[in-house]
Design a protein around this motif. Structure first.
Motif, PDB file in Angstrom:
ATOM      1  N   GLU A  31       0.713  -1.276  -0.140  1.00 29.42           N
ATOM      2  CA  GLU A  31      -0.058   0.022  -0.040  1.00 29.42           C
ATOM      3  C   GLU A  31       0.768   1.147   0.033  1.00 29.42           C
ATOM      4  OE1 GLU A  31      -3.244  -0.225  -0.371  1.00 29.42           O
ATOM      5  OE2 GLU A  31      -3.445  -2.346   0.029  1.00 29.42           O
ATOM      6  N   ASP A  32       0.371   2.494  -0.430  1.00 28.81           N
ATOM      7  CA  ASP A  32       0.914   3.566  -0.389  1.00 28.81           C
ATOM      8  C   ASP A  32       1.281   4.003   1.103  1.00 28.81           C
ATOM      9  OD1 ASP A  32       0.969   3.899  -2.928  1.00 28.81           O
ATOM     10  OD2 ASP A  32      -0.918   5.097  -2.948  1.00 28.81           O
ATOM     11  N   LYS A  33       2.683   3.950   1.493  1.00 24.86           N
ATOM     12  CA  LYS A  33       2.822   4.124   3.018  1.00 24.86           C
ATOM     13  C   LYS A  33       2.867   5.492   3.491  1.00 24.86           C
ATOM     14  CE  LYS A  33       6.321   1.110   2.235  1.00 24.86           C
ATOM     15  NZ  LYS A  33       5.928   0.425   1.161  1.00 24.86           N
ATOM     16  N   PHE A  34       1.560   5.995   3.608  1.00 25.53           N
ATOM     17  CA  PHE A  34       1.628   7.471   4.359  1.00 25.53           C
ATOM     18  C   PHE A  34       0.097   7.192   5.319  1.00 25.53           C
ATOM     19  CE2 PHE A  34      -0.649   7.663   0.286  1.00 25.53           C
ATOM     20  CZ  PHE A  34      -1.868   8.399   0.657  1.00 25.53           C
ATOM     21  N   GLY A  35       0.072   7.847   6.346  1.00 27.16           N
ATOM     22  CA  GLY A  35      -0.879   7.753   7.210  1.00 27.16           C
ATOM     23  C   GLY A  35      -1.086   6.511   8.001  1.00 27.16           C
ATOM     24  N   MET A  36      -2.345   5.779   7.840  1.00 31.55           N
ATOM     25  CA  MET A  36      -2.634   4.423   8.379  1.00 31.55           C
ATOM     26  C   MET A  36      -1.558   3.292   8.152  1.00 31.55           C
ATOM     27  SD  MET A  36      -5.983   2.134   8.509  1.00 31.55           S
ATOM     28  CE  MET A  36      -5.694   1.618   6.892  1.00 31.55           C
ATOM     29  N   TYR A  37      -1.174   3.301   6.750  1.00 33.16           N
ATOM     30  CA  TYR A  37      -0.401   2.336   6.388  1.00 33.16           C
ATOM     31  C   TYR A  37       1.128   2.339   6.599  1.00 33.16           C
ATOM     32  CZ  TYR A  37      -4.602   0.682   3.652  1.00 33.16           C
ATOM     33  OH  TYR A  37      -5.741   0.459   3.281  1.00 33.16           O
ATOM     34  N   ALA A  38       1.577   3.634   6.653  1.00 33.10           N
ATOM     35  CA  ALA A  38       2.905   3.980   7.171  1.00 33.10           C
ATOM     36  C   ALA A  38       2.977   3.583   8.638  1.00 33.10           C
ATOM     37  CB  ALA A  38       3.144   5.457   6.950  1.00 33.10           C
ATOM     38  N   ASP A  39       2.049   3.905   9.631  1.00 34.57           N
ATOM     39  CA  ASP A  39       2.165   3.320  10.774  1.00 34.57           C
ATOM     40  C   ASP A  39       2.128   1.796  10.977  1.00 34.57           C
ATOM     41  OD1 ASP A  39       2.225   5.974  11.738  1.00 34.57           O
ATOM     42  OD2 ASP A  39       0.082   6.444  12.168  1.00 34.57           O
ATOM     43  N   MET A  40       1.012   1.391  10.081  1.00 33.56           N
ATOM     44  CA  MET A  40       0.958  -0.051   9.979  1.00 33.56           C
ATOM     45  C   MET A  40       2.460  -0.871   9.842  1.00 33.56           C
ATOM     46  SD  MET A  40      -1.365  -2.614   7.916  1.00 33.56           S
ATOM     47  CE  MET A  40      -2.954  -1.764   8.580  1.00 33.56           C
ATOM     48  N   HIS A  41       2.713  -0.366   8.927  1.00 35.27           N
ATOM     49  CA  HIS A  41       4.180  -1.068   8.402  1.00 35.27           C
ATOM     50  C   HIS A  41       5.412  -0.734   9.329  1.00 35.27           C
ATOM     51  CE1 HIS A  41       6.447  -2.779   5.281  1.00 35.27           C
ATOM     52  NE2 HIS A  41       7.533  -2.205   5.217  1.00 35.27           N
ATOM     53  N   LEU A  42       5.521   0.289   9.893  1.00 41.86           N
ATOM     54  CA  LEU A  42       6.439   0.633  10.748  1.00 41.86           C
ATOM     55  C   LEU A  42       6.473  -0.009  12.008  1.00 41.86           C
ATOM     56  CD1 LEU A  42       9.054   2.536  12.038  1.00 41.86           C
ATOM     57  CD2 LEU A  42       7.065   4.238  12.672  1.00 41.86           C
ATOM     58  N   TYR A  43       5.213   0.066  12.989  1.00 44.21           N
ATOM     59  CA  TYR A  43       4.961  -0.757  14.032  1.00 44.21           C
ATOM     60  C   TYR A  43       4.954  -2.175  13.833  1.00 44.21           C
ATOM     61  CZ  TYR A  43       4.332   3.936  15.832  1.00 44.21           C
ATOM     62  OH  TYR A  43       4.717   5.416  16.273  1.00 44.21           O
ATOM     63  N   SER A  44       4.113  -2.781  12.907  1.00 46.72           N
ATOM     64  CA  SER A  44       4.328  -4.227  12.616  1.00 46.72           C
ATOM     65  C   SER A  44       5.665  -4.627  12.516  1.00 46.72           C
ATOM     66  CB  SER A  44       3.541  -4.568  11.768  1.00 46.72           C
ATOM     67  OG  SER A  44       3.856  -3.974  10.314  1.00 46.72           O
ATOM     68  N   GLY A  45       6.371  -3.845  11.600  1.00 43.23           N
ATOM     69  CA  GLY A  45       8.139  -4.011  11.550  1.00 43.23           C
ATOM     70  C   GLY A  45       8.805  -4.184  13.079  1.00 43.23           C
ATOM     71  N   ILE A  46       8.599  -3.172  13.802  1.00 43.26           N
ATOM     72  CA  ILE A  46       9.054  -3.184  15.031  1.00 43.26           C
ATOM     73  C   ILE A  46       8.581  -4.250  15.858  1.00 43.26           C
ATOM     74  CG2 ILE A  46       9.321  -1.951  17.270  1.00 43.26           C
ATOM     75  CD1 ILE A  46      10.798  -0.670  14.881  1.00 43.26           C
ATOM     76  N   ALA A  47       7.454  -4.710  15.851  1.00 45.55           N
ATOM     77  CA  ALA A  47       6.901  -5.874  16.372  1.00 45.55           C
ATOM     78  C   ALA A  47       7.449  -7.032  16.135  1.00 45.55           C
ATOM     79  CB  ALA A  47       5.427  -5.891  16.389  1.00 45.55           C
TER      80      ALA A  47
END
Length: 218
Positions: A31-47
């Protein structure tokens, strides 16, 4: 046959938490990684990074079946396990067999590398990893390229993992999923009950690892 405890609670929660985190990271990657999808990608990766870091330590000090020493055997043992699968011999392993052990190690290594690369990656538009400013642009671009290719490989490897679970269910009539939910499976009476380490220790370790990763990243 008797039902014995194969997987401790911490290992089971790790497994299913990793499934959720990986699916979210993979989905948001397309997905285009801004807004919700940016946060989803960042925090799921940290997890994913926290979970894998915890699992590596638990593989050294944790319950019997979680320890690398329990399932990482010689290449000859892995070949014998493959032969057993082909011949449809009964599955008698408590936990991962030697063949699956190598797959586990490969998956852990790749899932450790992937989020680390993501910390230094950027799409040059909407998304930057939290540590991208720590490296120069060429290194960031290289990390991004490898991160994207490795992500595709991990998706393929995950599909292969699911297929192998189905193969064991069909060829050996072995349900590998239920024990990872309930923690228990039927094994011969001669099999000893694996030693389970303190689950409080496991969750304290997770808290320490999670805190360390977050303080290092943010």
């Amino acid at each position: 046959m008797r039902k014995i405890k194969i997987w401790d609670l911490a290992t089971r929660l790790f497994h299913w938490s990793l499934v959720v985190a990986f699916v979210l990271a993979a989905y948001s990657a397309f997905e285009d990684k801004f807004g919700m999808y940016a946060d989803m990608h960042l925090y799921s990766g940290i997890a994913v990074l926290i979970l894998i870091s915890w699992r590596i330590i638990w593989g050294l000090i944790g319950s019997d079946t979680a320890r690398f020493s329990h399932f990482v055997k010689s290449p000859a043992a892995a070949i014998r396990a493959f032969g057993s699968l082909v011949r449809r011999e009964p599955y008698s392993e408590v936990g991962h067999n030697p063949l699956g052990g190598y797959a586990v190690i490969l998956m852990l290594v790749l899932l450790l590398i992937q989020p680390v690369l993501g910390l230094f990656s950027s799409d040059d538009m909407f998304f930057e990893g939290p540590l991208v400013s720590a490296v120069d642009g060429s290194l960031s671009n290289r990390a991004t390229e490898i991160h994207e290719l490795l992500g595709l490989f991990l998706i393929g490897f995950t599909i292969f993992h699911v297929v192998m679970i189905m193969v064991y269910a069909l060829l050996k009539r072995v349900d590998l999923v239920r024990p990872m939910i309930t923690g228990r499976a039927y094994k011969p009476d001669t099999e000893d009950q694996p030693v389970v380490r303190s689950q409080i220790l496991a969750f304290i370790l997770l808290l320490v690892v999670g805190s360390g990763v977050c303080l290092s990243v943010f």
